[in-house]
Structure formats: C-alpha cells, structure tokens
Motif scaffolding. Structure first.
Motif, short mmCIF file in Angstrom:
data_model
loop_
_atom_site.label_atom_id
_atom_site.label_comp_id
_atom_site.label_asym_id
_atom_site.label_seq_id
_atom_site.Cartn_x
_atom_site.Cartn_y
_atom_site.Cartn_z
N THR A 122 0.84 -1.21 0.09
CA THR A 122 -0.11 -0.10 -0.26
C THR A 122 0.77 1.20 0.02
OG1 THR A 122 -0.10 0.15 2.48
CG2 THR A 122 -1.80 -1.13 1.14
N GLY A 123 2.21 1.14 0.39
CA GLY A 123 3.16 2.36 0.54
C GLY A 123 2.73 2.95 1.98
N HIS A 124 1.96 2.43 2.53
CA HIS A 124 1.81 3.14 4.09
C HIS A 124 3.00 2.83 5.07
CE1 HIS A 124 -3.09 3.04 3.82
NE2 HIS A 124 -2.46 3.43 2.67
N VAL A 125 3.52 4.06 5.53
CA VAL A 125 4.54 4.11 6.40
C VAL A 125 3.84 3.68 7.66
CG1 VAL A 125 6.30 5.27 7.47
CG2 VAL A 125 5.82 5.73 5.15
N LYS A 126 4.38 2.70 8.47
CA LYS A 126 4.08 2.17 9.60
C LYS A 126 4.77 2.48 11.08
CE LYS A 126 0.67 -0.15 7.92
NZ LYS A 126 -0.77 0.22 8.24
N ALA A 127 6.05 2.91 10.80
CA ALA A 127 6.91 3.37 11.81
C ALA A 127 7.97 4.32 11.15
CB ALA A 127 7.47 2.10 12.59
N TRP A 128 8.45 5.50 12.11
CA TRP A 128 9.29 6.24 11.55
C TRP A 128 9.92 6.87 12.86
CZ3 TRP A 128 8.48 9.69 7.00
CH2 TRP A 128 9.45 10.76 6.93
N VAL A 129 11.18 6.52 12.93
CA VAL A 129 12.19 6.81 14.02
C VAL A 129 13.23 7.43 13.47
CG1 VAL A 129 13.10 6.32 16.30
CG2 VAL A 129 11.16 4.71 15.37
N GLY A 130 13.15 8.73 13.74
CA GLY A 130 14.31 9.65 13.10
C GLY A 130 15.64 10.00 13.93
N GLY A 131 15.49 9.47 15.41
CA GLY A 131 16.61 9.32 16.00
C GLY A 131 16.35 8.64 17.55
N MET A 132 17.09 8.93 18.47
CA MET A 132 16.81 8.39 19.61
C MET A 132 16.12 9.17 20.77
SD MET A 132 20.83 7.61 20.69
CE MET A 132 21.95 9.05 20.70
N ASN A 133 16.18 10.51 20.29
CA ASN A 133 15.59 11.68 21.57
C ASN A 133 15.45 12.88 20.77
OD1 ASN A 133 16.15 13.95 23.53
ND2 ASN A 133 15.20 12.10 24.57
N TYR A 134 14.33 13.42 20.34
CA TYR A 134 14.08 14.76 19.50
C TYR A 134 14.47 15.81 20.34
CZ TYR A 134 12.10 18.07 16.48
OH TYR A 134 12.11 19.10 15.79
N LYS A 135 14.37 15.75 21.52
CA LYS A 135 14.61 17.12 22.46
C LYS A 135 15.97 17.30 22.04
CE LYS A 135 14.24 19.07 27.01
NZ LYS A 135 13.86 19.13 28.44
N HIS A 136 17.16 16.31 22.20
CA HIS A 136 18.45 16.68 22.13
C HIS A 136 19.05 16.34 20.71
CE1 HIS A 136 18.89 17.45 26.43
NE2 HIS A 136 17.99 16.45 26.62
N PHE A 137 18.50 15.44 19.85
CA PHE A 137 18.87 15.08 18.69
C PHE A 137 17.77 15.69 17.43
CE2 PHE A 137 21.04 12.41 21.44
CZ PHE A 137 22.27 12.88 21.36
N GLN A 138 17.70 16.66 17.04
CA GLN A 138 16.56 17.00 16.26
C GLN A 138 16.61 16.64 14.68
OE1 GLN A 138 15.04 20.98 17.30
NE2 GLN A 138 15.60 20.53 19.49
#
Length: 785
Positions: free
Chosen positions: A446-462
């Motif tokens: 379907t092309g549906h993205v099910k999970a997206w993790v751009g890093g381990m902590n957005y507050k400190h690694f944006q």
C-alpha cells in the motif's frame, strides 16, 4: 385637647405614608435600575456581548490532532491551547456526578442562574462560597475570561455572565453545556480541556477515568494552579481537594459511604504523560508532519471558504496518518534496547587512554580543529549570537565559558537527561560521541508508512535521519546492481562468477582512472553463485556485474525505484558510495517485495476540519518498475543473506549467542529465533562509519541505519562497526515484538512466487572447492563495503 391629639395622629400617619411612598419609589427605581442594567448589558453598553452566531460557534483555539492508523492520538499541534473537544457521550458518568455534586448541585433545576445560591452568596457576602453555576462558569471562560479586581467592573462582568448564561441555556442542552465546560477549562501542564487532562495526568481517554481520577480532575476546577498535582513535591493539597469531591459525591448519593472512605485512603496514582512537541511517541514523524501540514495549508486549493489559510495550531484539524502506534512503539523500544549497549561499547573504545582524539579516529589535529569549527558555525548557538550582532571572536569565546545545561544521557537503558556544567565546545564533542539511529517501516503493498524513528531523542537530537539525513549506503546498494543484471541479462541466482580481483580499466564508463576492487576478507580463489556472493557481500562479484552492465543502467534502475538523491554514473556505486536516505531506501526495497510495483510512501490518508468535513484524501502513486519475475528473483537472492550470510544471526537462539566469540558483549540477550522467510541486506561503509540493515517480509519492509553525526566518529574494528551488529539487532528486536503482537498482521509466510518463472532459482550443490555454501559463525564477519 382631643382635637390636638387627632391632628397629631393624622400628622404621624402622613409621615409614615411618606416613608412607605419613598420605599416603593426606591424599590421601583431599584427594579428599573436593575432592568436597565441588564438591558444595557444585553445591548453591549457594559462590554461586548456575543451574538447568536458567537454563541453557536464560540471562538476557542483547538489543537490539530494527529491520529494513527489504529485510531490512537500520536500528538497534537498547538501554541498555547492543547485542546481537543469531546462530546458528552465520551464522558464517564462518574465525572459528571463529581462535577454536579461539587460545582452545581441544582444544575438540572435552574436555567443558568441559581437563585438560592445567589441569595446565599449575597447574604454571606461571598464568605459561604460563590454562586456561579456551571453555565455561568462556562460563560466566564468563553466570553469574559479575566476577572477584574475593580468592584464596579467585576459587577459589570457578573451581570454579563448572568445574561450569557441564560442565553447559553436557551441555545444548548444541559449535556452540551457540561461537555463545553469541561472542554474549555485549563488544567495546567498543557492540559487544556478534559481530554488533554485525562491523557496528561493519567495516560487515559476521558471515558477510561475511574472515580478517584475523575474526582481529582474535578477538584482542580476550583483552582487549577493551587490543586495542580505536579506543582507540589508532596501533593497533599490536591489529594485533600480530591477527597472533598468524593465527600460531596457521597453526600448527594452518587457514591456509597464505604466506597468514599476506601477511595479517600488511596494515593493520586498519577501516570504523568506530557503532551509536548518534543516528548511522547513518534516525535520525529510529527515534526515531519508539521512541515507537510504547513505546505498543505499554503496551497491555494486548500484555503478555507472565506479565502483564509487553515491554522494548524488553532483550527482543530484532524490528521489521519498511516503510522501504527503499536509498531511505532515497538520500533522506539527496539532502539532504546539496543543503542545503550552499542553506545557503551563505543564509549569503552573511546576512553582517553585508548583514543586521545575521541570520539574521532584517523584525524590530524588540523582536521579535528576544522571539524569542530565547522560544527560551531552550523549550531544553534552560533546562529543566535550572530543574530544578536556578536562578532566571530566573541562567539568563539562564548564556547569556552562553562555553562549550566541539561545534556542527554542513557539512564538505565532509557533516554534521559542530566544537569551539568560544561563548556559549549565540550558539549559539542560530547554530542558528537553518540551513535544515532534512524528507522522506517512500510507496507510495500500500500505504501503506508507504519513506523518512523528519526533518532533516539528529539529534544536533544533534532536532525531527522529518516528523510533529512542521507548517508552512504554501502552494500545495501548491491541489490540494485543485481536486479539490473537480472533484468537486462537474465542472470540466475545460480550463475557462478570468480572471486578473483578485477580492475575496470580507465575511461571505461567514464572512469578517469583504473579501478581495482578488493574483497574485504582478502580471499580471491574459487567461484561463487550470485546468491552466495550477495549473501557474503563479495565485492569482486558485484564489480564484475557492474563491468557487464555499466553504471548508467544501474543509476536508471535506482531512479525508477524511487531514489531521488544524486547518484553519479561511475563504477564505484556498485559498492554503495552514494548518500541516500532511509526513506528512499525503504521505498526502493518495497518495490522488490511488491512484485516490481513501486508505491510512493504514504504518511497521511486524510485531513478533516473540526466538524469532520474531509479536506484532503490521499491518492496512491504507483508505477511498474520491474517484471514480477525479476522482482521475485531479486528477493530470492536477498533471502540468502538471512540464510547463509551476515543476516543469519536472525535465525540464532541464545545458546549460539552465548558461544559466539564475536559480538557477545553487544548481542547477548537478543535471541531472535526468526524462522520465517526474510529477505534482506546488511551494509557497512568505509571505516565502519555507517551500519545498515534492510529487511523484508511479504507485507513489511524496514530499513535501519546507525552511525555518528560525523563519519570520523566510528568503531575501530569491523566486529562492532558493521551493519550486522549496529543496525540488524534493531530490526530483529522490532520484528520479534511485531510478531508477538497478535493484533498485528505482519506476514510470516513465503514471498509469493510468480505463476511463470523462467529464471532458475533452484541451485545445485556447490563444489567443495568453492567458497559458497553455509557460513560459520566466524565467517559471518563479512565487511559490507
């Protein structure tokens, strides 16, 4: 004498009559004055009054809600008001009972103003409690808000509240008034309205609140700041106020005496779950979505009927996404489980006595200075001080001054932060020492993205390593070379090629110099089938394929697979020199799993306004890239990676891990024991700067990358620095969790074989002299560049 007494009596009667007359005059004047006061107030002379339209649609800021595919709230966009309204039927009876028993016991009997309560308040001059009904409090919150300290102005406000309350009672049902009131109240800590309060203080939806939780929230209505459970180290006041509400519920027969006594002895039992832009689940995805929404609102065709733009922070939009909250949580959990262990080993290798230039390797002092200086200029601190008019010299000096700050740290295997005093230049080096992950999971059908993790902590690694970040992909690029060769030359996985060194001559394919390719293990004897060569990531075999087909067709294949990053048409791309994002790689690999059909990744399925009107509906974008046969053969090749290559550890159990001399420090505790068909490819770039794993099952493709911000920060050895130990464990942990969740439909079956398959994939037994075949534990340490 009698006449005089009669005259005096008449005079006294006349005097008494005068007093009566003046009484009635004053009484009537008072009534007229009150009537005029209310008339003037209703006409707006005492301040702006809402008309019918405003009463029908009160102006309240509503947050945009981000909703997962499994109907969970991932987060919200808001500035000041984190408010998402709920209807009356979404409220539990216990919160309604608590509200009425505590705030307005005669709520169902009056029409906006409680006469008895008002007279009581007047007679006691307010000392016995206020007389505001729930409707009056709603009127105040909606239309008068700030309470004046001036007695005259406050009286004027109170009159307006009375009039508005009566009008609200005419406009709405009692149930609608209760819902509106609970939706409008500010409960502090970004908890605007009952839904946010329930989620933030107890991690629940309103309907899930139990009696004591409802009582605490209703108790906060008296003074949300004073009775805020987060404002006290020992929230005794909040608990006492909650108990008052429980007592009121018991007094008015909404609660038995025994249950009241039992609940009053319990603790608050908070489950504080802050809803901020930098906390919670799917933070990197939500930040991507913010950009998507801003772009969407700027388009002319998406304007409101009046021509103005939608405000994603106050218009109460609902954004329905493809993210599955369960899979998203499993992805984040997998990263949180693996990264602290990997980081501990990395830190162990970069202690001052082991590496004087930690966390960097192989840098001269001049190169290290340049790297740090470049980092300064790219940072937020430099930008802010530059905007303040500071000179470069002043800014550099500020980096040498110790400063109080909070820094990221893995604490007991979880992301956390600690207070410290550190020079900003040292904090830069500190953050550059962290290995960072990126991960995306997508349904290829379907092309549906099910999970997206751009890093381990957005507050400190944006910086988002899913779509923003692009890194060398190493051997994960090799399937594109193999697929091109199969497509153009009909090669079979069983075709054999020599492992001997190969040199692609100068000027061939535009190569300016001769290019000699070496194998990472230094072995060059014998032959390998294509399946074994991809499994062991043999560089010379891949280079031979490139020599046969040329780099341009491979570039064209990658572009058709959805790669938009620049790829130079040179032979070296065979070993994965291009910088590509996880987003592009997952979409490209999904084409193989989807029988040769490319689906553009989908993140948003629809957008609705606050009234449920659909404003946007996604349209799938797909195209045929490969024949079903070529796609299946390529998948079959990649299955070899998890059967006999560096991905084989996905099949192992804890006994094997305990016996293995390599990786056990990092890998112990990861018995994946996955037995279902899996296609995949590991990837490792030069000097172990980037570790990749791309893994596929029939209905889920997931890509994982791990590396430091700077390529100069990397593991010394391939034992820990390859994709099989940096990235693959995250994939394994994630998939194991997905399979354990029986509510998910993640395939554990075979990839569907085409009805017509002319390319041979059933390879005969290999000669003993060949280097193919099943690899042992130590042989799995194949370098993937």
């Amino acid at each position: 004498m009698a006449k005089k007494k009669i005259t005096q009596s008449k005079k006294e009667t006349l005097d008494f009559t005068k007093y009566i007359r003046w009484f009635w005059i004053l009484f009537l004047c008072g009534i007229i004055a009150n009537v005029l006061l209310f008339l003037f107030a209703s006409w707006g002379f005492l301040g702006e009054m809402p008309d019918h339209t405003k009463l029908e649609n009160p102006e309240t800021n509503l947050a945009t809600e981000i909703i997962s595919s499994d109907n969970q709230t991932l987060g919200k966009f808001y500035f000041n008001d984190n408010r998402t309204p709920v209807d009356y039927d979404e409220l539990p009876q216990n919160i309604i009972d608590a509200l009425i028993a505590t705030e307005d016991v005669r709520f169902y009997e009056h029409s906006g103003i409680d006469g008895r309560g008002t007279l009581r308040a007047i007679s006691k001059l307010g000392s016995g409690g206020g007389a505001s009904t729930i409707t009056q409090q709603l009127a105040k919150n909606l239309f008068t808000k700030k309470v004046s300290k001036n007695i005259i102005e406050r009286l004027s406000q109170k009159v307006r509240e009375w009039i508005i309350a009566i009008r609200l009672e005419r406009q709405y049902t009692k149930e609608e008034i209760i819902a509106q009131y609970l939706n409008i109240v500010d409960f502090n800590n970004n908890a605007d309205g009952i839904r946010s309060a329930a989620r933030i203080y107890f991690g629940k939806e309103p309907m899930e609140l139990d009696i004591k939780e409802s009582a605490m929230i209703v108790g906060m209505l008296k003074n949300p700041s004073l009775y805020n459970p987060r404002a006290h180290k020992n929230p005794v006041g909040t608990k006492n106020r909650r108990n008052v509400v429980l007592a009121q519920m018991s007094k008015y027969d909404k609660l038995s005496e025994s249950i009241k006594d039992s609940l009053q002895n319990t603790e608050l039992d908070l489950n504080y779950s802050p809803e901020s832009h930098r906390e919670g689940i799917a933070t990197y995805f939500r930040e991507y979505l913010r950009s998507f929404m801003k772009e969407w609102t700027n388009k002319e065709e998406n304007k409101k009927p009046d021509g103005s733009k939608y405000d994603i922070y106050s218009d109460g939009l609902k954004v329905y996404t493809t993210i599955d909250s369960r899979m998203q949580q499993y992805a984040e959990d997998a990263i949180a489980q693996h990264m602290p262990r990997l980081q501990a080993e990395f830190d162990n290798q970069n202690t001052p006595d082991r590496n004087k230039t930690a966390p960097f390797l192989d840098l001269t002092k001049a190169e290290e200075t340049k790297l740090m200086n470049d980092g300064m200029k790219r940072g937020e601190r430099w930008r802010i001080l530059k905007n303040q008019g500071k000179s470069d010299k002043e800014i550099r000096a500020s980096f040498q001054k110790p400063t109080a700050m909070k820094v990221f740290k893995w604490i007991n295997g979880k992301p956390g932060e600690v207070d410290t005093i550190m020079k900003p230049i040292d904090s830069m080096r500190y953050y550059k020492s962290f290995l960072r992950p990126g991960m995306m999971s997508m349904d290829p059908l379907t092309g549906h993205v099910k999970a997206w993790v751009g890093g381990m902590n957005y507050k400190h690694f944006q910086y988002d390593m899913v779509k923003q970040g692009k890194r060398q992909v190493g051997s994960t690029f090799k399937p594109f070379v193999y697929a091109t060769a199969i497509d153009q030359l009909q090669f079979s996985p069983c075709d054999s090629f020599p492992r001997t060194q190969i040199t692609i001559e100068a000027n061939k394919f535009g190569n300016p110099e001769p290019w000699t390719v070496k194998n990472s293990d230094g072995k060059y004897s014998g032959k390998q089938t294509l399946k074994d060569a991809l499994a062991s990531s043999t560089n010379t075999v891949t280079a031979r394929l490139m020599n046969e087909i040329g780099p341009q067709p491979v570039v064209e294949m990658a572009k058709k697979l959805g790669i938009t990053s620049e790829i130079l048409p040179v032979p070296a791309i065979a070993l994965g020199t291009p910088d590509i994002s996880i987003y592009e790689m997952v979409a490209a690999y999904s084409t193989f799993a989807n029988k040769g059909v490319y689906n553009k990744p989908v993140m948003v399925t629809r957008i609705e306004d606050k009234n449920g009107t659909v404003l946007y509906q996604f349209k799938p974008e797909s195209k045929d890239v490969l024949s079903e046969e070529v796609a299946y053969v390529t998948v079959n090749l990649m299955e070899g990676v998890t059967q006999a290559g560096s991905g084989k550890r996905l099949r192992h159990n804890s006994d094997w891990l305990a016996k293995s001399s390599v990786y056990k420090e990092v890998m112990t505790g990861y018995p994946y024991e996955l037995k279902n068909p899996i296609a995949g490819k590991t990837g490792t770039t030069q000097n172990q700067s980037d570790g990749w794993f791309m893994g596929m099952v029939p209905n889920l493709v997931t890509g994982v990358w791990v590396g430091a911000e700077d390529r100069a920060a990397h593991f010394k050895s391939i034992h820990y620095g390859q994709g099989a130990s940096m990235a693959l464990p995250i994939w394994g942990l994630y998939m194991k969790a997905c399979y354990a969740d029986k509510t998910l439909d993640v395939s554990d079956g075979k990839f569907e074989k085409p009805s017509e398959l002319n390319i041979d994939i059933d390879c005969e037994a290999r000669d003993e002299g060949d280097i193919g075949g099943t690899l042992g534990a130590e042989d799995e340490i194949e370098v993937d560049f």
